[in-house]
Design a protein around this motif. Structure first.
Motif, PDB file in Angstrom:
ATOM      1  N   THR A  56       0.825  -1.200   0.000  1.00 54.95           N
ATOM      2  CA  THR A  56       0.000   0.000   0.000  1.00 54.95           C
ATOM      3  C   THR A  56       0.866   1.260   0.000  1.00 54.95           C
ATOM      4  O   THR A  56       2.069   1.204   0.289  1.00 54.95           O
ATOM      5  CB  THR A  56      -0.912   0.034   1.237  1.00 54.95           C
ATOM      6  N   VAL A  57       0.229   2.383  -0.266  1.00 56.69           N
ATOM      7  CA  VAL A  57       0.925   3.667  -0.173  1.00 56.69           C
ATOM      8  C   VAL A  57       1.371   3.882   1.275  1.00 56.69           C
ATOM      9  O   VAL A  57       2.456   4.400   1.531  1.00 56.69           O
ATOM     10  CB  VAL A  57       0.023   4.821  -0.670  1.00 56.69           C
ATOM     11  N   ARG A  58       0.553   3.441   2.234  1.00 57.88           N
ATOM     12  CA  ARG A  58       0.937   3.548   3.648  1.00 57.88           C
ATOM     13  C   ARG A  58       2.219   2.761   3.920  1.00 57.88           C
ATOM     14  O   ARG A  58       3.084   3.221   4.660  1.00 57.88           O
ATOM     15  CB  ARG A  58      -0.181   3.053   4.556  1.00 57.88           C
ATOM     16  N   ASP A  59       2.357   1.559   3.314  1.00 53.91           N
ATOM     17  CA  ASP A  59       3.598   0.789   3.461  1.00 53.91           C
ATOM     18  C   ASP A  59       4.788   1.593   2.926  1.00 53.91           C
ATOM     19  O   ASP A  59       5.882   1.543   3.477  1.00 53.91           O
ATOM     20  CB  ASP A  59       3.531  -0.532   2.687  1.00 53.91           C
ATOM     21  N   ALA A  60       4.554   2.316   1.834  1.00 61.17           N
ATOM     22  CA  ALA A  60       5.644   3.014   1.157  1.00 61.17           C
ATOM     23  C   ALA A  60       6.023   4.333   1.822  1.00 61.17           C
ATOM     24  O   ALA A  60       7.203   4.647   1.929  1.00 61.17           O
ATOM     25  CB  ALA A  60       5.265   3.264  -0.303  1.00 61.17           C
ATOM     26  N   ILE A  61       5.039   5.111   2.287  1.00 60.35           N
ATOM     27  CA  ILE A  61       5.371   6.444   2.809  1.00 60.35           C
ATOM     28  C   ILE A  61       4.769   6.711   4.178  1.00 60.35           C
ATOM     29  O   ILE A  61       4.840   7.833   4.688  1.00 60.35           O
ATOM     30  CB  ILE A  61       4.933   7.565   1.830  1.00 60.35           C
ATOM     31  N   GLY A  62       4.198   5.691   4.812  1.00 62.49           N
ATOM     32  CA  GLY A  62       3.529   5.877   6.097  1.00 62.49           C
ATOM     33  C   GLY A  62       4.436   6.305   7.233  1.00 62.49           C
ATOM     34  O   GLY A  62       3.964   6.842   8.238  1.00 62.49           O
ATOM     35  N   ASN A  63       5.740   6.107   7.108  1.00 62.17           N
ATOM     36  CA  ASN A  63       6.672   6.475   8.172  1.00 62.17           C
ATOM     37  C   ASN A  63       7.274   7.865   8.004  1.00 62.17           C
ATOM     38  O   ASN A  63       8.084   8.292   8.820  1.00 62.17           O
ATOM     39  CB  ASN A  63       7.808   5.452   8.257  1.00 62.17           C
ATOM     40  N   LEU A  64       6.877   8.569   6.960  1.00 61.74           N
ATOM     41  CA  LEU A  64       7.391   9.929   6.778  1.00 61.74           C
ATOM     42  C   LEU A  64       6.776  10.844   7.834  1.00 61.74           C
ATOM     43  O   LEU A  64       5.634  10.648   8.254  1.00 61.74           O
ATOM     44  CB  LEU A  64       7.064  10.443   5.373  1.00 61.74           C
ATOM     45  N   MET A  76      15.008  17.539   5.038  1.00 67.26           N
ATOM     46  CA  MET A  76      14.832  17.430   6.485  1.00 67.26           C
ATOM     47  C   MET A  76      15.394  16.108   6.963  1.00 67.26           C
ATOM     48  O   MET A  76      15.252  15.094   6.302  1.00 67.26           O
ATOM     49  CB  MET A  76      13.335  17.484   6.851  1.00 67.26           C
ATOM     50  N   ASP A  77      16.059  16.128   8.115  1.00 67.03           N
ATOM     51  CA  ASP A  77      16.505  14.893   8.747  1.00 67.03           C
ATOM     52  C   ASP A  77      15.401  14.407   9.669  1.00 67.03           C
ATOM     53  O   ASP A  77      14.726  15.200  10.313  1.00 67.03           O
ATOM     54  CB  ASP A  77      17.779  15.135   9.573  1.00 67.03           C
ATOM     55  N   PHE A  78      15.212  13.101   9.716  1.00 63.88           N
ATOM     56  CA  PHE A  78      14.244  12.534  10.647  1.00 63.88           C
ATOM     57  C   PHE A  78      14.599  11.071  10.885  1.00 63.88           C
ATOM     58  O   PHE A  78      15.319  10.460  10.108  1.00 63.88           O
ATOM     59  CB  PHE A  78      12.803  12.679  10.143  1.00 63.88           C
ATOM     60  N   GLU A  79      14.097  10.522  11.955  1.00 61.15           N
ATOM     61  CA  GLU A  79      14.317   9.119  12.308  1.00 61.15           C
ATOM     62  C   GLU A  79      13.028   8.348  12.061  1.00 61.15           C
ATOM     63  O   GLU A  79      11.948   8.803  12.417  1.00 61.15           O
ATOM     64  CB  GLU A  79      14.704   9.001  13.786  1.00 61.15           C
ATOM     65  N   PHE A  80      13.151   7.179  11.466  1.00 61.77           N
ATOM     66  CA  PHE A  80      11.996   6.303  11.312  1.00 61.77           C
ATOM     67  C   PHE A  80      11.592   5.777  12.680  1.00 61.77           C
ATOM     68  O   PHE A  80      12.435   5.314  13.440  1.00 61.77           O
ATOM     69  CB  PHE A  80      12.328   5.096  10.424  1.00 61.77           C
ATOM     70  N   GLU A  81      10.302   5.844  12.983  1.00 58.84           N
ATOM     71  CA  GLU A  81       9.827   5.276  14.240  1.00 58.84           C
ATOM     72  C   GLU A  81       9.803   3.751  14.139  1.00 58.84           C
ATOM     73  O   GLU A  81      10.194   3.058  15.049  1.00 58.84           O
ATOM     74  CB  GLU A  81       8.450   5.832  14.581  1.00 58.84           C
ATOM     75  N   ASP A  87       9.956  -0.310   3.472  1.00 57.35           N
ATOM     76  CA  ASP A  87      11.031   0.640   3.804  1.00 57.35           C
ATOM     77  C   ASP A  87      12.392  -0.061   3.767  1.00 57.35           C
ATOM     78  O   ASP A  87      13.354   0.457   3.211  1.00 57.35           O
ATOM     79  CB  ASP A  87      10.852   1.226   5.206  1.00 57.35           C
ATOM     80  N   MET A  88      12.451  -1.223   4.398  1.00 51.55           N
ATOM     81  CA  MET A  88      13.721  -1.956   4.460  1.00 51.55           C
ATOM     82  C   MET A  88      14.186  -2.372   3.066  1.00 51.55           C
ATOM     83  O   MET A  88      15.375  -2.311   2.756  1.00 51.55           O
ATOM     84  CB  MET A  88      13.590  -3.160   5.378  1.00 51.55           C
ATOM     85  N   LEU A  89      13.239  -2.764   2.204  1.00 45.69           N
ATOM     86  CA  LEU A  89      13.586  -3.133   0.833  1.00 45.69           C
ATOM     87  C   LEU A  89      14.130  -1.922   0.076  1.00 45.69           C
ATOM     88  O   LEU A  89      15.173  -2.003  -0.579  1.00 45.69           O
ATOM     89  CB  LEU A  89      12.359  -3.707   0.111  1.00 45.69           C
ATOM     90  N   MET A  90      13.449  -0.794   0.190  1.00 41.13           N
ATOM     91  CA  MET A  90      13.866   0.407  -0.535  1.00 41.13           C
ATOM     92  C   MET A  90      15.203   0.946  -0.032  1.00 41.13           C
ATOM     93  O   MET A  90      15.956   1.559  -0.791  1.00 41.13           O
ATOM     94  CB  MET A  90      12.799   1.502  -0.440  1.00 41.13           C
ATOM     95  N   GLN A  91      15.524   0.708   1.243  1.00 40.77           N
ATOM     96  CA  GLN A  91      16.801   1.166   1.790  1.00 40.77           C
ATOM     97  C   GLN A  91      17.885   0.099   1.654  1.00 40.77           C
ATOM     98  O   GLN A  91      18.969   0.217   2.213  1.00 40.77           O
ATOM     99  CB  GLN A  91      16.612   1.572   3.246  1.00 40.77           C
ATOM    100  N   ASP A  95      16.753  -8.048   0.848  1.00 42.93           N
ATOM    101  CA  ASP A  95      16.538  -8.280  -0.576  1.00 42.93           C
ATOM    102  C   ASP A  95      15.059  -8.609  -0.816  1.00 42.93           C
ATOM    103  O   ASP A  95      14.268  -8.717   0.113  1.00 42.93           O
ATOM    104  CB  ASP A  95      17.457  -9.384  -1.104  1.00 42.93           C
ATOM    105  N   PHE A  96      14.687  -8.770  -2.082  1.00 42.21           N
ATOM    106  CA  PHE A  96      13.281  -8.995  -2.401  1.00 42.21           C
ATOM    107  C   PHE A  96      12.761 -10.289  -1.792  1.00 42.21           C
ATOM    108  O   PHE A  96      11.615 -10.351  -1.351  1.00 42.21           O
ATOM    109  CB  PHE A  96      13.041  -8.982  -3.918  1.00 42.21           C
ATOM    110  N   ASP A  97      13.584 -11.323  -1.764  1.00 41.56           N
ATOM    111  CA  ASP A  97      13.139 -12.602  -1.193  1.00 41.56           C
ATOM    112  C   ASP A  97      12.748 -12.439   0.275  1.00 41.56           C
ATOM    113  O   ASP A  97      11.714 -12.957   0.710  1.00 41.56           O
ATOM    114  CB  ASP A  97      14.216 -13.680  -1.333  1.00 41.56           C
ATOM    115  N   LYS A  98      13.561 -11.720   1.058  1.00 40.05           N
ATOM    116  CA  LYS A  98      13.250 -11.481   2.470  1.00 40.05           C
ATOM    117  C   LYS A  98      12.009 -10.596   2.591  1.00 40.05           C
ATOM    118  O   LYS A  98      11.141 -10.837   3.436  1.00 40.05           O
ATOM    119  CB  LYS A  98      14.452 -10.847   3.165  1.00 40.05           C
ATOM    120  N   PHE A  99      11.895  -9.565   1.744  1.00 41.32           N
ATOM    121  CA  PHE A  99      10.719  -8.703   1.718  1.00 41.32           C
ATOM    122  C   PHE A  99       9.465  -9.528   1.484  1.00 41.32           C
ATOM    123  O   PHE A  99       8.461  -9.399   2.182  1.00 41.32           O
ATOM    124  CB  PHE A  99      10.886  -7.630   0.643  1.00 41.32           C
TER     125      PHE A  99
END
Length: 106
Positions: A56-64, A76-81, A87-91, A95-99
């Motif tokens: 979902t979009v929430r999965d993709a940007i919900g932590n902003l 802006m600097d910020f910490e992920f809660e 998020d982990m895949l994009m950073q 890898d995709f298999d773990k995702f």
């Protein structure tokens, strides 16, 4: 002009882990008539007992961080809660298999 054209592929990006529903038709042609490209099976489904749900979009940007209208800076600097599997895949922390494994257990 000599191209062999397979049946059109009907794809929805959401079925392959993209956090948006984008439907596309892909037509592939080849000079080699022996090449056959089949419709790929979806990896994600909206209402399935067998496949993980759509990303979902929430999965993709919900932590902003929340920013008021007109607020914030260009950077802006910020910490992920907390981090979603997406998020982990994009950073590149997983890898995709773990995702996919994490999404299946969701």
């Amino acid at each position: 002009i000599g191209y062999h054209v397979n049946a059109p592929l009907k794809l929805n990006a959401a079925n392959f882990g993209v956090p948006q529903k984008r439907k596309r038709v892909i037509i592939i042609g080849s000079l080699n008539p022996d090449i056959s490209i089949k419709q790929p099976l979806p990896l994600f489904e909206e209402d399935s007992l067998e496949l993980p749900p759509f990303v979902t979009v929430r999965d993709a940007i919900g932590n902003l961080p929340h920013i008021e209208d007109g607020g914030g800076d260009l950077e802006m600097d910020f910490e992920f809660e907390s981090k979603s599997p997406y998020d982990m895949l994009m950073q590149k922390e997983i890898d995709f298999d773990k995702f996919y494994e994490l999404m299946c257990s969701k």
